[in-house]
Design a protein around this motif. Structure first.
Motif, short mmCIF file in Angstrom:
data_model
loop_
_atom_site.label_atom_id
_atom_site.label_comp_id
_atom_site.label_asym_id
_atom_site.label_seq_id
_atom_site.Cartn_x
_atom_site.Cartn_y
_atom_site.Cartn_z
N LYS A 86 13.82 -17.80 -11.11
CA LYS A 86 14.53 -16.74 -11.78
C LYS A 86 13.59 -16.05 -12.78
O LYS A 86 12.63 -16.68 -13.25
N PRO A 87 13.86 -14.82 -13.15
CA PRO A 87 13.02 -14.16 -14.16
C PRO A 87 12.92 -14.97 -15.45
O PRO A 87 11.87 -14.95 -16.10
N ASP A 88 13.97 -15.71 -15.82
CA ASP A 88 13.93 -16.53 -17.03
C ASP A 88 12.96 -17.70 -16.93
O ASP A 88 12.68 -18.36 -17.93
N ASP A 89 12.47 -17.98 -15.73
CA ASP A 89 11.47 -19.04 -15.58
C ASP A 89 10.06 -18.55 -15.92
O ASP A 89 9.12 -19.34 -15.94
N THR A 90 9.91 -17.27 -16.16
CA THR A 90 8.61 -16.71 -16.52
C THR A 90 8.10 -17.33 -17.81
O THR A 90 8.79 -17.31 -18.83
N ALA A 91 6.92 -17.92 -17.75
CA ALA A 91 6.35 -18.62 -18.90
C ALA A 91 4.97 -19.15 -18.53
O ALA A 91 4.58 -19.12 -17.36
N VAL A 92 4.26 -19.65 -19.53
CA VAL A 92 3.06 -20.44 -19.27
C VAL A 92 3.51 -21.90 -19.22
O VAL A 92 4.20 -22.37 -20.13
N TYR A 93 3.13 -22.58 -18.17
CA TYR A 93 3.54 -23.97 -17.95
C TYR A 93 2.38 -24.91 -18.28
O TYR A 93 1.24 -24.67 -17.86
N TYR A 94 2.72 -25.99 -19.00
CA TYR A 94 1.75 -26.99 -19.42
C TYR A 94 2.23 -28.38 -19.03
O TYR A 94 3.43 -28.63 -18.97
N CYS A 95 1.29 -29.27 -18.84
CA CYS A 95 1.64 -30.68 -18.69
C CYS A 95 1.06 -31.45 -19.87
O CYS A 95 0.05 -31.08 -20.45
N ASN A 96 1.75 -32.52 -20.22
CA ASN A 96 1.28 -33.37 -21.31
C ASN A 96 2.11 -34.65 -21.27
O ASN A 96 3.12 -34.73 -20.59
N LYS A 97 1.68 -35.64 -22.03
CA LYS A 97 2.48 -36.84 -22.11
C LYS A 97 3.56 -36.64 -23.17
O LYS A 97 3.59 -35.63 -23.87
N ILE A 98 4.45 -37.66 -23.27
CA ILE A 98 5.53 -37.61 -24.26
C ILE A 98 5.44 -38.88 -25.10
O ILE A 98 5.52 -39.98 -24.54
N PRO A 99 5.29 -38.80 -26.43
CA PRO A 99 4.99 -37.57 -27.17
C PRO A 99 3.63 -37.02 -26.77
O PRO A 99 2.78 -37.75 -26.27
N ASN A 100 3.45 -35.72 -27.01
CA ASN A 100 2.27 -35.07 -26.45
C ASN A 100 0.98 -35.45 -27.17
O ASN A 100 0.97 -35.79 -28.35
N PHE A 101 -0.12 -35.38 -26.39
CA PHE A 101 -1.45 -35.42 -26.99
C PHE A 101 -1.58 -34.20 -27.90
O PHE A 101 -0.94 -33.18 -27.68
N ASN A 102 -2.43 -34.29 -28.89
CA ASN A 102 -2.64 -33.15 -29.78
C ASN A 102 -3.26 -31.95 -29.06
O ASN A 102 -2.98 -30.81 -29.38
N SER A 103 -4.10 -32.23 -28.08
CA SER A 103 -4.73 -31.13 -27.36
C SER A 103 -3.94 -30.80 -26.11
O SER A 103 -3.34 -31.67 -25.49
N TRP A 104 -3.96 -29.51 -25.75
CA TRP A 104 -3.26 -29.02 -24.58
C TRP A 104 -4.25 -28.37 -23.62
O TRP A 104 -5.29 -27.88 -24.03
N GLY A 105 -3.88 -28.36 -22.35
CA GLY A 105 -4.67 -27.64 -21.38
C GLY A 105 -4.48 -26.14 -21.55
O GLY A 105 -3.79 -25.70 -22.46
N GLN A 106 -5.08 -25.38 -20.65
CA GLN A 106 -4.99 -23.93 -20.75
C GLN A 106 -3.66 -23.40 -20.22
O GLN A 106 -3.29 -22.26 -20.48
N GLY A 107 -2.92 -24.24 -19.51
CA GLY A 107 -1.65 -23.82 -18.93
C GLY A 107 -1.86 -22.97 -17.69
O GLY A 107 -2.98 -22.58 -17.34
N THR A 108 -0.77 -22.70 -17.01
CA THR A 108 -0.80 -21.85 -15.83
C THR A 108 0.38 -20.88 -15.91
O THR A 108 1.51 -21.29 -16.17
N GLN A 109 0.10 -19.59 -15.67
CA GLN A 109 1.11 -18.55 -15.85
C GLN A 109 2.00 -18.44 -14.61
O GLN A 109 1.49 -18.27 -13.50
N VAL A 110 3.30 -18.50 -14.85
CA VAL A 110 4.28 -18.24 -13.80
C VAL A 110 5.04 -16.98 -14.20
O VAL A 110 5.62 -16.91 -15.29
N THR A 111 5.02 -16.00 -13.33
CA THR A 111 5.74 -14.75 -13.57
C THR A 111 6.70 -14.51 -12.42
O THR A 111 6.28 -14.48 -11.26
N VAL A 112 7.98 -14.39 -12.75
CA VAL A 112 9.01 -14.15 -11.74
C VAL A 112 9.55 -12.74 -11.96
O VAL A 112 10.23 -12.47 -12.94
N SER A 113 9.23 -11.87 -11.03
CA SER A 113 9.56 -10.46 -11.22
C SER A 113 9.55 -9.73 -9.89
O SER A 113 8.84 -10.13 -8.96
#
Length: 114
Positions: A86-113
């Protein structure tokens, strides 16, 4: 050093599908409580799916029934299969552990349009 690399994002039409990947190095994914997060500009990062070391899964209500989180231990990679996007799923998506590591990857852009 822990490194998480997300990939698989793209521009898709509403109703389309994508599978995101999270390749890990420096850690063994299978022993961690892991999750997929997403963030849109101006909003807080939100958790959308999690998987425990025992493969118990949880999904945010907004994605339940449409997203599936999984893990390939041999490849040390985690996935997020997304259908009926859905268009509301548009975002940058990241993976991490829970609770998260302090550092994050660059993410991957998902655009629904259209």
């Amino acid at each position: 050093q822990v490194q998480l690399v997300e990939s698989g994002g793209a521009l898709v039409r509403p109703g389309g599908s994508l599978t995101l990947s999270c390749a890990a190095s420096g850690i063994t994914l299978s022993i961690y409580y892991m999750g997929w997060y997403r963030q849109v500009p101006g909003k807080q990062r939100e958790l959308v799916a999690t998987i425990t070391d025992g493969s118990i899964r949880w999904y945010a209500s907004s994605v339940k029934g449409r997203f599936t989180i999984s893990r390939d231990n041999a490849k040390n990679t985690m996935y997020l299969q997304m259908v009926s996007l859905k268009p509301d799923d548009t975002a940058v998506y990241y993976c991490n552990k829970i609770p998260n590591f302090n550092s994050w990857g660059q993410g991957t852009q998902v655009t629904v349009s259209t």
